[in-house]
Design a protein around this motif. Structure first.
Motif, PDB file in Angstrom:
ATOM      1  N   GLN A  28      -8.298  -9.345 -18.489  1.00  0.00           N
ATOM      2  CA  GLN A  28      -6.981 -10.185 -18.734  1.00  0.00           C
ATOM      3  C   GLN A  28      -7.025 -11.408 -17.595  1.00  0.00           C
ATOM      4  O   GLN A  28      -7.034 -10.973 -16.590  1.00  0.00           O
ATOM      5  CB  GLN A  28      -5.656  -9.405 -18.809  1.00  0.00           C
ATOM      6  N   PRO A  83      -2.405 -16.521 -16.170  1.00  0.00           N
ATOM      7  CA  PRO A  83      -2.074 -17.747 -16.848  1.00  0.00           C
ATOM      8  C   PRO A  83      -2.032 -18.738 -15.980  1.00  0.00           C
ATOM      9  O   PRO A  83      -1.935 -18.786 -14.668  1.00  0.00           O
ATOM     10  CB  PRO A  83      -0.352 -17.430 -17.349  1.00  0.00           C
ATOM     11  N   VAL A 127       3.379 -19.584 -22.382  1.00  0.00           N
ATOM     12  CA  VAL A 127       2.019 -19.312 -23.237  1.00  0.00           C
ATOM     13  C   VAL A 127       2.457 -18.982 -24.746  1.00  0.00           C
ATOM     14  O   VAL A 127       3.362 -18.522 -25.210  1.00  0.00           O
ATOM     15  CB  VAL A 127       1.444 -17.705 -22.701  1.00  0.00           C
ATOM     16  N   PRO A 151      -1.530 -13.487 -28.337  1.00  0.00           N
ATOM     17  CA  PRO A 151      -2.862 -13.545 -27.527  1.00  0.00           C
ATOM     18  C   PRO A 151      -4.091 -13.826 -28.202  1.00  0.00           C
ATOM     19  O   PRO A 151      -4.142 -13.616 -29.336  1.00  0.00           O
ATOM     20  CB  PRO A 151      -2.695 -12.255 -26.553  1.00  0.00           C
ATOM     21  N   THR A 183      -2.912 -16.460 -23.802  1.00  0.00           N
ATOM     22  CA  THR A 183      -3.091 -15.364 -22.899  1.00  0.00           C
ATOM     23  C   THR A 183      -4.597 -14.691 -23.374  1.00  0.00           C
ATOM     24  O   THR A 183      -4.767 -14.155 -24.409  1.00  0.00           O
ATOM     25  CB  THR A 183      -2.005 -14.127 -23.152  1.00  0.00           C
ATOM     26  N   LEU A 233       0.843  -5.933 -24.271  1.00  0.00           N
ATOM     27  CA  LEU A 233       1.766  -7.058 -24.484  1.00  0.00           C
ATOM     28  C   LEU A 233       3.061  -6.761 -25.193  1.00  0.00           C
ATOM     29  O   LEU A 233       3.912  -7.711 -25.197  1.00  0.00           O
ATOM     30  CB  LEU A 233       1.115  -8.472 -24.692  1.00  0.00           C
ATOM     31  N   ALA A 278       5.460 -17.227 -19.181  1.00  0.00           N
ATOM     32  CA  ALA A 278       4.097 -16.491 -18.682  1.00  0.00           C
ATOM     33  C   ALA A 278       4.798 -15.376 -17.512  1.00  0.00           C
ATOM     34  O   ALA A 278       4.647 -15.994 -16.360  1.00  0.00           O
ATOM     35  CB  ALA A 278       3.025 -17.515 -18.395  1.00  0.00           C
ATOM     36  N   ARG A 313       2.240 -10.681 -18.942  1.00  0.00           N
ATOM     37  CA  ARG A 313       1.173 -11.810 -19.173  1.00  0.00           C
ATOM     38  C   ARG A 313       0.484 -12.293 -17.821  1.00  0.00           C
ATOM     39  O   ARG A 313      -0.160 -13.075 -17.941  1.00  0.00           O
ATOM     40  CB  ARG A 313       2.154 -13.067 -19.646  1.00  0.00           C
TER      41      ARG A 313
END
Length: 632
Positions: A275, A278, A283, A287, A319, A355, A607, A611
């Protein structure tokens, strides 16, 4: 009794050494002496130029020593990958099959070639004031052009002009013969055409030191040092069993390539999930999960900050998650296609759970795009299609009827041959690298033979070429069934012909919105083949034809202002109809894709929390790019 002669204290005294070096130097120099008129460097008289004599001698001695050392080093230890790839029986069988299919031995064919050859030689020699056409001017253009012979030295002397022009004539005739072969199945004719190209590429006079005036001139200028350096490159490649394209010391993962900040947040024996951190305050709520092909390393999408699709996507407020597949080893001997499909399903669920979102956008590149189509069909059949908000396909094929030159390597005989190359349940990635290099032999093989082996030039520090040589091993069972079921038998487009995890799949069930990108000049996944996915989907789709090929057509950042792309918002049913009615936009297609993503769901949120990978209360495994991309 006569007294025995006393041997000298040092039989190899200075005079003897100098004499040996002089002999080696003269022998080496004599090879190139007939071609002196092509060179701007005068040939020295070794009798009156001891420095030149020593220089030539040292070059010859170094060459001799390197080959002797290599022979001793490799005695009884020939690397299997090289021994198998260079198996004379394999190439002899291919050549015999090719020769049998070509009408080369026909009397009329030979007569026509002789007639055309005489006409060509008369024309070329007349340019130099030789023969019945001697009135022709040296400024007159040669009959045939090819970028391999663009250097003026190929035309300065009649011998090299005649040589390369004759080669181009023969290449032209052989290619035409292959195109006109009758009575063969389409797959077999494609093989004949491809093997003809291989033969023609390999026989170019540019590929041999004694028939390349540029190499001859460089050799005279450096007193053979270019050949010494070239042999060093050649032996290094023979030791590692792979052609080198880029400076192997120029790049390091996590230092100057694959440097977009992120964390490995999940791991299985098959893949790591990365991942990325950010770079915007807010965001998009949905994702993005990227599936790169496992036949290559994922960092093709993260080469450097200017080229990185991953970094660019992060900067757009996405993301971004990326799957980093593990290079196969003995522990993956039983991995099959189902495992990769189910890994994609698992990764989708991991992202959603991590998430706390219902859906994710997904991208599948090349073979991972093929697998993504199967994944979407599986989810649709299981009534779980709503896990995916949108799907994007980068140069991905699902219908392999017209899958390009790669099909030349796929028949029962060659699949059986590949089985013999398997070690501990996996196929060495160097075989795949060699196969892809053969698809563009002039650019990816012979160009480097000339520059690095014959001219002795240094390797360029080029990140894309470094990635191209960073091979990945493949699970043998997966590879075999993939070639048989998809490339050979084209079963993916047959409804319910294949099952995944016990569930039959039918691509016609896919109603997920899809963005399909193809490369106009793609030789691995031809645009016509990629287009066929549009004929199967039951949901909305957008097809984009990008300029360039399999890599540059994808990795084309907007700031580069290169290439172009085409869209046709009508209802074309064939690629030809699409092209006929398409509108062209200069530059990258990335902004068009991003606008399409935002159209599907523009909701944003701060974010923070999960995230931002690795934040407070978020244990992670390690920093990006992770361990798996570094395993060999």
């Amino acid at each position: 009794m006569a007294e025995a002669a006393t041997p000298p204290e040092n039989p190899l005294d200075t005079a003897v050494i100098e004499d040996l070096m002089r002999q080696q130097g003269e022998a080496m120099q004599a090879l190139f002496a007939p071609f002196l008129p092509t060179a701007s460097t005068p040939l020295p008289n070794l009798a009156t130029d001891p420095a030149a004599m020593q220089h030539w001698g040292m070059s010859a001695a170094k060459l001799q020593k390197m080959w002797l050392d290599f022979g001793a080093e490799q005695a009884g230890q020939v690397e299997p990958v090289l021994a198998r790839m260079a198996d004379p029986a394999r190439w002899t069988a291919l050549f015999n099959d090719w020769y049998a299919a070509m009408p080369i031995s026909q009397t009329e064919t030979q007569a026509k070639l002789w007639e055309d050859g005489l006409e060509l030689w008369t024309s070329v020699l007349g340019r130099y004031g030789i023969g019945p056409a001697a009135q022709a001017s040296r400024e007159a253009p040669l009959p045939r052009k090819d970028r391999r012979f663009a250097d003026p030295r190929w035309a300065d002397q009649p011998w090299f002009a005649l040589l390369h022009q004759t080669y181009l004539l023969i290449a032209e005739k052989l290619t035409a013969m292959a195109d006109e072969v009758k009575g063969l199945p389409p797959e077999r004719q494609q093989q004949v055409q491809f093997f003809t190209k291989m033969v023609v590429d390999a026989l170019s006079p540019a590929n041999f030191p004694m028939t390349n005036p540029i190499v001859i001139e460089r050799t005279l200028e450096t007193h053979g040092e270019n050949l010494v350096k070239g042999v060093e490159h050649l032996l290094a490649d023979m030791r590692k069993g792979q052609l080198t394209h880029a400076d192997p010391e120029a790049f390091e993962l996590g230092r100057n390539i694959a440097i977009t900040p992120g964390k490995v947040v999940y791991e299985t024996p098959l893949y790591q999930l990365i991942q990325y951190s950010p770079s915007t305050e807010t965001v998009l709520a949905v994702p993005l999960l990227i599936f790169p092909p496992w036949i290559n390393r994922f960092y093709i999408l993260d080469l450097n900050p200017k080229k990185s699709f991953i970094r660019w996507a992060v900067e757009q407020g996405l993301t971004v998650f990326v799957v980093s597949w593990k290079s196969a080893d003995a522990s993956m001997a039983d991995i099959v296609w189902d495992d990769y499909v189910m890994a994609q399903v698992e990764a989708i669920d991991v992202v959603r759970k991590r998430l706390g979102v219902a859906q994710t956008h997904v991208i599948g590149y090349c073979v991972a795009g093929t697998t993504l189509a199967a994944t979407l069909a599986l989810l649709a059949r299981r009534c779980e299609a709503d896990k995916v908000r949108s799907a994007t396909f980068f140069t991905a094929q699902v219908d392999f009827e017209k899958a390009g030159d790669l099909k030349s390597f796929i028949d029962d005989q060659q699949i059986k041959m590949l089985e013999g190359m398997v070690t501990d349940g996996y196929l060495d990635g160097r075989y795949m690298a060699a196969t892809f290099n053969l698809l563009r032999g002039t650019d990816l093989i012979w160009n480097y033979v000339v520059n690095n082996y014959l001219l002795g030039e240094d390797y360029p520090a080029f990140d894309l070429l470094h990635w191209n040589g960073d091979t990945t091993n493949l699970p043998a069972k997966w590879h075999k069934t993939y070639l048989e079921d998809l490339y050979r038998d084209n079963r993916l487009v047959m409804p319910d012909s294949l099952t995944i995890d016990g569930t039959p799949i039918d691509l016609r069930l896919i109603a997920t919105p899809c963005y399909i990108q193809a490369g106009r000049e793609d030789h691995i996944a031809p645009a016509e083949s990629v287009w066929k996915l549009t004929r199967l989907l039951s949901g909305p789709w957008r097809f984009v034809l990008a300029g360039s090929g399999h890599i540059a057509g994808v990795v084309n950042p907007p700031d580069a202002e290169k290439y172009q792309f085409w869209r046709n918002d009508g209802e074309p049913t064939t690629l030809a109809e699409f092209v006929a009615g398409a509108s062209e936009t200069k530059g990258s297609w990335w902004p068009d894709w991003m606008a399409w993503i935002r159209e599907s769901d523009a909701e944003t949120l701060p974010a923070k929390g999960k995230r931002v990978p690795g934040g407070r209360g978020d244990p992670v495994i390690e920093d990006a790019p992770g361990r798996y991309v570094k395993t060999r």
